[in-house]
Design a protein around this motif. Structure first.
Motif, PDB file in Angstrom:
ATOM      1  N   PRO A 177      71.011  69.412  55.743  1.00  0.00           N
ATOM      2  CA  PRO A 177      71.538  70.160  57.570  1.00  0.00           C
ATOM      3  C   PRO A 177      72.820  69.411  58.035  1.00  0.00           C
ATOM      4  CG  PRO A 177      69.618  68.757  57.975  1.00  0.00           C
ATOM      5  CD  PRO A 177      69.796  68.453  56.787  1.00  0.00           C
ATOM      6  N   PHE A 178      73.060  68.163  57.996  1.00  0.00           N
ATOM      7  CA  PHE A 178      74.529  67.543  58.500  1.00  0.00           C
ATOM      8  C   PHE A 178      76.493  67.770  57.701  1.00  0.00           C
ATOM      9  CE2 PHE A 178      70.626  64.810  58.360  1.00  0.00           C
ATOM     10  CZ  PHE A 178      70.707  64.606  59.805  1.00  0.00           C
ATOM     11  N   VAL A 179      76.781  68.161  58.523  1.00  0.00           N
ATOM     12  CA  VAL A 179      78.376  67.870  58.176  1.00  0.00           C
ATOM     13  C   VAL A 179      78.623  66.272  57.824  1.00  0.00           C
ATOM     14  CG1 VAL A 179      80.598  68.871  59.512  1.00  0.00           C
ATOM     15  CG2 VAL A 179      78.278  69.896  59.118  1.00  0.00           C
ATOM     16  N   LEU A 180      79.323  66.513  56.919  1.00  0.00           N
ATOM     17  CA  LEU A 180      79.856  65.055  56.700  1.00  0.00           C
ATOM     18  C   LEU A 180      81.304  64.777  57.028  1.00  0.00           C
ATOM     19  CD1 LEU A 180      78.102  64.339  53.554  1.00  0.00           C
ATOM     20  CD2 LEU A 180      76.975  64.239  55.910  1.00  0.00           C
ATOM     21  N   ALA A 181      81.588  63.702  57.786  1.00  0.00           N
ATOM     22  CA  ALA A 181      83.200  63.966  57.800  1.00  0.00           C
ATOM     23  C   ALA A 181      83.593  61.903  57.615  1.00  0.00           C
ATOM     24  CB  ALA A 181      82.921  63.797  58.998  1.00  0.00           C
ATOM     25  N   ARG A 182      84.801  61.808  57.456  1.00  0.00           N
ATOM     26  CA  ARG A 182      85.487  60.579  57.578  1.00  0.00           C
ATOM     27  C   ARG A 182      85.778  59.955  58.383  1.00  0.00           C
ATOM     28  NH1 ARG A 182      89.577  60.216  52.631  1.00  0.00           N
ATOM     29  NH2 ARG A 182      89.104  57.840  52.353  1.00  0.00           N
ATOM     30  N   ASP A 183      85.862  59.033  58.147  1.00  0.00           N
ATOM     31  CA  ASP A 183      85.755  58.111  59.883  1.00  0.00           C
ATOM     32  C   ASP A 183      86.963  56.911  59.501  1.00  0.00           C
ATOM     33  OD1 ASP A 183      86.367  56.238  62.835  1.00  0.00           O
ATOM     34  OD2 ASP A 183      83.901  57.053  62.786  1.00  0.00           O
ATOM     35  N   GLY A 231      87.856  56.387  43.007  1.00  0.00           N
ATOM     36  CA  GLY A 231      86.969  55.563  44.071  1.00  0.00           C
ATOM     37  C   GLY A 231      86.059  56.026  44.726  1.00  0.00           C
ATOM     38  N   GLU A 232      85.064  55.610  45.165  1.00  0.00           N
ATOM     39  CA  GLU A 232      84.453  55.151  46.285  1.00  0.00           C
ATOM     40  C   GLU A 232      85.469  55.830  47.600  1.00  0.00           C
ATOM     41  OE1 GLU A 232      80.250  54.746  44.344  1.00  0.00           O
ATOM     42  OE2 GLU A 232      81.142  52.709  45.499  1.00  0.00           O
ATOM     43  N   ILE A 233      84.755  57.519  48.639  1.00  0.00           N
ATOM     44  CA  ILE A 233      84.770  57.120  49.784  1.00  0.00           C
ATOM     45  C   ILE A 233      83.557  57.561  50.687  1.00  0.00           C
ATOM     46  CG2 ILE A 233      87.332  58.382  49.647  1.00  0.00           C
ATOM     47  CD1 ILE A 233      85.714  61.099  50.767  1.00  0.00           C
ATOM     48  N   LEU A 234      83.727  56.740  51.771  1.00  0.00           N
ATOM     49  CA  LEU A 234      82.670  56.795  52.746  1.00  0.00           C
ATOM     50  C   LEU A 234      82.433  58.160  53.184  1.00  0.00           C
ATOM     51  CD1 LEU A 234      79.753  55.022  53.547  1.00  0.00           C
ATOM     52  CD2 LEU A 234      81.528  54.626  55.864  1.00  0.00           C
ATOM     53  N   LEU A 235      81.174  58.618  53.642  1.00  0.00           N
ATOM     54  CA  LEU A 235      80.704  60.174  54.427  1.00  0.00           C
ATOM     55  C   LEU A 235      79.696  59.063  55.549  1.00  0.00           C
ATOM     56  CD1 LEU A 235      81.211  63.220  51.518  1.00  0.00           C
ATOM     57  CD2 LEU A 235      82.925  61.895  53.368  1.00  0.00           C
ATOM     58  N   THR A 236      79.613  60.585  56.175  1.00  0.00           N
ATOM     59  CA  THR A 236      78.551  59.623  57.268  1.00  0.00           C
ATOM     60  C   THR A 236      78.964  61.157  57.842  1.00  0.00           C
ATOM     61  OG1 THR A 236      79.795  58.473  58.796  1.00  0.00           O
ATOM     62  CG2 THR A 236      79.042  56.974  57.582  1.00  0.00           C
ATOM     63  N   ASP A 237      77.228  61.296  58.992  1.00  0.00           N
ATOM     64  CA  ASP A 237      77.128  62.470  59.702  1.00  0.00           C
ATOM     65  C   ASP A 237      78.077  62.727  60.343  1.00  0.00           C
ATOM     66  OD1 ASP A 237      75.380  61.266  62.346  1.00  0.00           O
ATOM     67  OD2 ASP A 237      75.428  60.775  60.338  1.00  0.00           O
ATOM     68  N   TYR A 238      78.498  63.668  60.886  1.00  0.00           N
ATOM     69  CA  TYR A 238      80.265  63.733  61.531  1.00  0.00           C
ATOM     70  C   TYR A 238      79.701  63.910  63.053  1.00  0.00           C
ATOM     71  CZ  TYR A 238      83.377  66.408  64.886  1.00  0.00           C
ATOM     72  OH  TYR A 238      83.916  66.738  65.370  1.00  0.00           O
ATOM     73  N   ALA A 239      78.427  63.439  63.639  1.00  0.00           N
ATOM     74  CA  ALA A 239      77.704  62.907  65.213  1.00  0.00           C
ATOM     75  C   ALA A 239      78.104  62.016  65.127  1.00  0.00           C
ATOM     76  CB  ALA A 239      76.652  63.296  65.389  1.00  0.00           C
ATOM     77  N   ARG A 287      74.286  58.298  55.651  1.00  0.00           N
ATOM     78  CA  ARG A 287      75.941  57.115  55.204  1.00  0.00           C
ATOM     79  C   ARG A 287      75.740  57.925  53.765  1.00  0.00           C
ATOM     80  NH1 ARG A 287      78.927  52.633  56.070  1.00  0.00           N
ATOM     81  NH2 ARG A 287      79.184  52.311  58.497  1.00  0.00           N
ATOM     82  N   LEU A 288      76.871  58.363  53.293  1.00  0.00           N
ATOM     83  CA  LEU A 288      77.389  57.924  51.575  1.00  0.00           C
ATOM     84  C   LEU A 288      78.269  57.765  51.097  1.00  0.00           C
ATOM     85  CD1 LEU A 288      77.936  61.286  50.078  1.00  0.00           C
ATOM     86  CD2 LEU A 288      75.494  61.900  51.255  1.00  0.00           C
ATOM     87  N   MET A 289      78.255  57.512  49.685  1.00  0.00           N
ATOM     88  CA  MET A 289      79.757  56.874  49.452  1.00  0.00           C
ATOM     89  C   MET A 289      79.509  58.189  48.089  1.00  0.00           C
ATOM     90  SD  MET A 289      81.156  54.376  50.108  1.00  0.00           S
ATOM     91  CE  MET A 289      81.696  52.875  50.072  1.00  0.00           C
ATOM     92  N   LEU A 290      80.969  59.098  48.489  1.00  0.00           N
ATOM     93  CA  LEU A 290      80.917  59.985  47.436  1.00  0.00           C
ATOM     94  C   LEU A 290      82.099  59.364  46.353  1.00  0.00           C
ATOM     95  CD1 LEU A 290      81.350  63.362  46.417  1.00  0.00           C
ATOM     96  CD2 LEU A 290      82.764  62.865  48.301  1.00  0.00           C
ATOM     97  N   LYS A 297      75.845  58.077  46.068  1.00  0.00           N
ATOM     98  CA  LYS A 297      74.885  57.301  46.852  1.00  0.00           C
ATOM     99  C   LYS A 297      74.636  57.440  47.297  1.00  0.00           C
ATOM    100  CE  LYS A 297      77.697  53.338  45.739  1.00  0.00           C
ATOM    101  NZ  LYS A 297      77.838  52.355  44.661  1.00  0.00           N
ATOM    102  N   VAL A 298      73.034  57.628  48.227  1.00  0.00           N
ATOM    103  CA  VAL A 298      73.064  57.288  49.544  1.00  0.00           C
ATOM    104  C   VAL A 298      72.663  55.966  49.546  1.00  0.00           C
ATOM    105  CG1 VAL A 298      70.806  57.762  51.216  1.00  0.00           C
ATOM    106  CG2 VAL A 298      71.851  59.488  49.196  1.00  0.00           C
ATOM    107  N   LEU A 299      73.116  55.418  51.350  1.00  0.00           N
ATOM    108  CA  LEU A 299      73.258  54.521  51.952  1.00  0.00           C
ATOM    109  C   LEU A 299      72.625  54.465  53.075  1.00  0.00           C
ATOM    110  CD1 LEU A 299      77.364  53.421  51.455  1.00  0.00           C
ATOM    111  CD2 LEU A 299      75.184  52.918  50.026  1.00  0.00           C
ATOM    112  N   THR A 300      71.926  53.622  53.078  1.00  0.00           N
ATOM    113  CA  THR A 300      71.317  52.761  54.414  1.00  0.00           C
ATOM    114  C   THR A 300      72.215  53.371  55.935  1.00  0.00           C
ATOM    115  OG1 THR A 300      69.800  50.967  53.702  1.00  0.00           O
ATOM    116  CG2 THR A 300      69.524  51.154  55.880  1.00  0.00           C
TER     117      THR A 300
END
Length: 118
Positions: free
Chosen positions: A42-48, A91-99, A83-86, A72-75
Motif C-alpha cells: 500500500p506504500f508509495v515509495l520515494a527517493r530522498d 548500482g543500488e538506490i534507496l527507496l522509502t515510504d513517501y510519508a 525501506r528497501l534497496m532497488l 531487498k527489504v531493509l529494516t
C-alpha cells in the motif's frame, strides 16, 4: 494482536501499515511519460536527498529477475514504514515510504522524488 469482528480478522491499522502482510510485500512499478514510480504493497515509495548521497535526479533503470524488479527489504529507520534497496544498472538506490521523506533537512536543497526519469 487480532480482533475478530463478524468472522473477519481485523488488524490494528498502524501495525498493518508498519508490517505489511507477506502477500502485500511486492514491489510494483508504474510508468508514465518517460518516468517510473514504485509502490510496495500500500506504500508509495520515494527517493530522498537527505537519506542518500547519490544524485536522486539521475535516471533509474531497474534490474529484473523473472520479470520483477530486484530489491531487498531493509529494516526501517526512525519514522519509516518501508525501506528497501532497488538494484539498477548503476548500482543500488534507496527507496522509502513517501510519508517519511523530506523530514531529514530544512535545507532548500532538500529534494524528494516519486516519479524518476528512466
Amino acid at each position: 494482536s487480532c480482533i475478530a469482528a463478524a468472522g473477519l480478522a481485523v488488524y490494528p491499522l498502524i501495525e498493518a501499515l508498519r508490517h505489511p502482510r507477506a502477500d502485500e510485500q511486492t514491489l510494483s512499478e508504474h510508468r508514465l511519460n518517460g518516468k517510473i514510480a514504485f509502490t510496495f504493497g500500500p506504500f508509495v515509495l520515494a527517493r530522498d536527498s537527505g537519506k542518500e548521497i547519490a544524485d536522486i535526479s539521475s535516471p533509474v533503470k531497474p534490474l529484473y529477475k523473472n520479470g520483477s524488479p530486484v530489491f531487498k527489504v531493509l529494516t526501517p529507520v526512525g519514522n519509516e514504514a518501508v525501506r528497501l534497496m532497488l538494484a539498477t544498472d548503476d548500482g543500488e538506490i534507496l527507496l522509502t515510504d513517501y510519508a517519511s521523506c523530506g523530514k531529514q533537512s530544512y535545507s532548500p536543497d532538500s529534494v524528494i522524488t516519486v516519479w524518476m526519469d528512466t
